[in-house]
Design a protein around this motif. Structure first.
Motif, PDB file in Angstrom:
ATOM      1  N   GLY A  69       0.901  -1.070   0.058  1.00  0.00           N
ATOM      2  CA  GLY A  69       0.011  -0.112  -0.018  1.00  0.00           C
ATOM      3  C   GLY A  69       0.885   1.287   0.094  1.00  0.00           C
ATOM      4  O   GLY A  69       2.008   1.510  -0.800  1.00  0.00           O
ATOM      5  N   GLN A  70       0.513   2.070   0.945  1.00  0.00           N
ATOM      6  CA  GLN A  70       1.262   3.446   1.026  1.00  0.00           C
ATOM      7  C   GLN A  70       2.430   3.460   2.113  1.00  0.00           C
ATOM      8  O   GLN A  70       3.072   4.347   1.960  1.00  0.00           O
ATOM      9  N   THR A  71       2.607   2.283   2.773  1.00  0.00           N
ATOM     10  CA  THR A  71       3.655   2.284   3.658  1.00  0.00           C
ATOM     11  C   THR A  71       5.178   2.050   3.049  1.00  0.00           C
ATOM     12  O   THR A  71       5.336   1.372   1.955  1.00  0.00           O
ATOM     13  N   PRO A  72       6.182   2.927   3.518  1.00  0.00           N
ATOM     14  CA  PRO A  72       7.433   2.657   2.980  1.00  0.00           C
ATOM     15  C   PRO A  72       7.910   1.272   2.831  1.00  0.00           C
ATOM     16  O   PRO A  72       7.643   0.527   3.622  1.00  0.00           O
ATOM     17  N   LYS A  73       8.639   1.149   1.698  1.00  0.00           N
ATOM     18  CA  LYS A  73       9.175  -0.169   1.428  1.00  0.00           C
ATOM     19  C   LYS A  73      10.000  -0.922   2.688  1.00  0.00           C
ATOM     20  O   LYS A  73       9.992  -2.006   2.939  1.00  0.00           O
ATOM     21  N   SER A  74      10.791   0.206   3.228  1.00  0.00           N
ATOM     22  CA  SER A  74      11.918  -0.167   4.418  1.00  0.00           C
ATOM     23  C   SER A  74      11.002  -0.732   5.502  1.00  0.00           C
ATOM     24  O   SER A  74      11.324  -1.657   6.294  1.00  0.00           O
ATOM     25  N   THR A  75       9.797  -0.076   5.921  1.00  0.00           N
ATOM     26  CA  THR A  75       9.036  -0.554   6.939  1.00  0.00           C
ATOM     27  C   THR A  75       8.294  -1.898   6.920  1.00  0.00           C
ATOM     28  O   THR A  75       8.242  -2.613   7.530  1.00  0.00           O
ATOM     29  N   MET A  76       7.892  -1.877   5.606  1.00  0.00           N
ATOM     30  CA  MET A  76       7.184  -3.095   5.374  1.00  0.00           C
ATOM     31  C   MET A  76       8.104  -4.424   5.237  1.00  0.00           C
ATOM     32  O   MET A  76       7.900  -5.606   5.577  1.00  0.00           O
ATOM     33  N   THR A  77       9.610  -4.186   4.719  1.00  0.00           N
ATOM     34  CA  THR A  77      10.589  -5.149   4.513  1.00  0.00           C
ATOM     35  C   THR A  77      10.795  -5.736   6.129  1.00  0.00           C
ATOM     36  O   THR A  77      11.232  -6.888   6.304  1.00  0.00           O
ATOM     37  N   HIS A  78      10.633  -4.863   7.125  1.00  0.00           N
ATOM     38  CA  HIS A  78      10.892  -5.214   8.503  1.00  0.00           C
ATOM     39  C   HIS A  78       9.790  -6.047   8.941  1.00  0.00           C
ATOM     40  O   HIS A  78       9.901  -7.113   9.582  1.00  0.00           O
ATOM     41  N   HIS A  79       8.492  -5.597   8.655  1.00  0.00           N
ATOM     42  CA  HIS A  79       7.312  -6.432   9.103  1.00  0.00           C
ATOM     43  C   HIS A  79       7.273  -7.752   8.211  1.00  0.00           C
ATOM     44  O   HIS A  79       7.135  -9.034   9.068  1.00  0.00           O
ATOM     45  N   TRP A  80       7.711  -7.978   7.026  1.00  0.00           N
ATOM     46  CA  TRP A  80       7.953  -9.263   6.448  1.00  0.00           C
ATOM     47  C   TRP A  80       8.887 -10.204   7.089  1.00  0.00           C
ATOM     48  O   TRP A  80       8.719 -11.393   7.148  1.00  0.00           O
ATOM     49  N   ARG A  81      10.121  -9.545   7.201  1.00  0.00           N
ATOM     50  CA  ARG A  81      11.253 -10.393   8.157  1.00  0.00           C
ATOM     51  C   ARG A  81      10.761 -10.818   9.324  1.00  0.00           C
ATOM     52  O   ARG A  81      10.909 -11.998   9.447  1.00  0.00           O
ATOM     53  N   THR A  82      10.056 -10.077  10.034  1.00  0.00           N
ATOM     54  CA  THR A  82       9.481 -10.573  11.378  1.00  0.00           C
ATOM     55  C   THR A  82       8.529 -11.706  11.464  1.00  0.00           C
ATOM     56  O   THR A  82       8.794 -12.603  11.948  1.00  0.00           O
ATOM     57  N   LEU A  83       7.598 -11.523  10.327  1.00  0.00           N
ATOM     58  CA  LEU A  83       6.671 -12.560  10.181  1.00  0.00           C
ATOM     59  C   LEU A  83       7.388 -13.863   9.677  1.00  0.00           C
ATOM     60  O   LEU A  83       6.892 -14.787   9.950  1.00  0.00           O
ATOM     61  N   ARG A  84       8.460 -13.757   8.621  1.00  0.00           N
ATOM     62  CA  ARG A  84       8.761 -14.773   8.104  1.00  0.00           C
ATOM     63  C   ARG A  84       9.701 -15.577   8.993  1.00  0.00           C
ATOM     64  O   ARG A  84       9.676 -16.795   9.404  1.00  0.00           O
ATOM     65  N   ASP A  85      10.599 -15.027   9.906  1.00  0.00           N
ATOM     66  CA  ASP A  85      11.530 -15.385  11.032  1.00  0.00           C
ATOM     67  C   ASP A  85      10.689 -15.924  11.979  1.00  0.00           C
ATOM     68  O   ASP A  85      11.181 -16.818  12.709  1.00  0.00           O
ATOM     69  N   ALA A  86       9.479 -15.777  12.478  1.00  0.00           N
ATOM     70  CA  ALA A  86       8.647 -16.311  13.250  1.00  0.00           C
ATOM     71  C   ALA A  86       7.864 -17.404  12.675  1.00  0.00           C
ATOM     72  O   ALA A  86       7.523 -18.420  13.761  1.00  0.00           O
ATOM     73  N   GLY A  87       7.918 -17.534  11.681  1.00  0.00           N
ATOM     74  CA  GLY A  87       7.433 -18.717  10.857  1.00  0.00           C
ATOM     75  C   GLY A  87       5.717 -18.674  10.639  1.00  0.00           C
ATOM     76  O   GLY A  87       5.141 -19.576  10.331  1.00  0.00           O
ATOM     77  N   VAL A  88       5.413 -17.341  10.196  1.00  0.00           N
ATOM     78  CA  VAL A  88       4.073 -16.908  10.052  1.00  0.00           C
ATOM     79  C   VAL A  88       3.680 -17.080   8.529  1.00  0.00           C
ATOM     80  O   VAL A  88       2.713 -17.474   8.291  1.00  0.00           O
ATOM     81  N   ILE A  89       4.672 -16.746   7.967  1.00  0.00           N
ATOM     82  CA  ILE A  89       4.760 -16.697   6.421  1.00  0.00           C
ATOM     83  C   ILE A  89       5.782 -17.114   5.613  1.00  0.00           C
ATOM     84  O   ILE A  89       6.899 -17.520   6.367  1.00  0.00           O
ATOM     85  N   TRP A  90       5.274 -17.592   4.496  1.00  0.00           N
ATOM     86  CA  TRP A  90       6.197 -18.021   3.518  1.00  0.00           C
ATOM     87  C   TRP A  90       6.825 -16.665   2.496  1.00  0.00           C
ATOM     88  O   TRP A  90       5.792 -16.137   2.265  1.00  0.00           O
TER      89      TRP A  90
END
Length: 96
Positions: free
Chosen positions: A46-67
């Motif tokens: 969406g309108q969220t900065p890419k760097s912020t979303m990269t952090h969120h995706w990494r957190t979810l991935r590292d926790a085992g929530v997403i592929w």
């Protein structure tokens, strides 16, 4: 399917999952993926900065929530519903 690795199913930890889901934006991402369909990072950003979303995706991935898997210049994201249900039955339904 090549994926950017997260923990194997048996190593997914409830504390890490709950910490990842404890953020409103990350919970929105999980809700958007709850239908089982893959989505591109760009669609979810969406309108969220890419760097912020990269952090969120990494957190979810590292926790085992997403592929996360590369797809051309994008990454595709998918909820690890089967793995989470096997480890913590009913958790996703409860938080969503």
């Amino acid at each position: 399917m090549a994926t950017t690795e997260g923990p194997p199913r048996d190593a997914i930890d409830i504390v890490d999952v709950m910490a990842a889901l404890g953020n409103r934006r990350r919970l929105e991402i999980v809700a958007a993926l709850a239908d089982g369909q893959e989505r591109t990072c760009g669609v979810l950003r969406g309108q969220t900065p890419k760097s912020t979303m990269t952090h969120h995706w990494r957190t979810l991935r590292d926790a085992g929530v997403i592929w996360q898997r590369p797809h051309g210049r994008e990454h595709m994201l998918r909820l690890r519903r089967e793995d989470l249900e096997a480890r913590f039955p009913g958790l996703l339904d409860a938080v969503l």
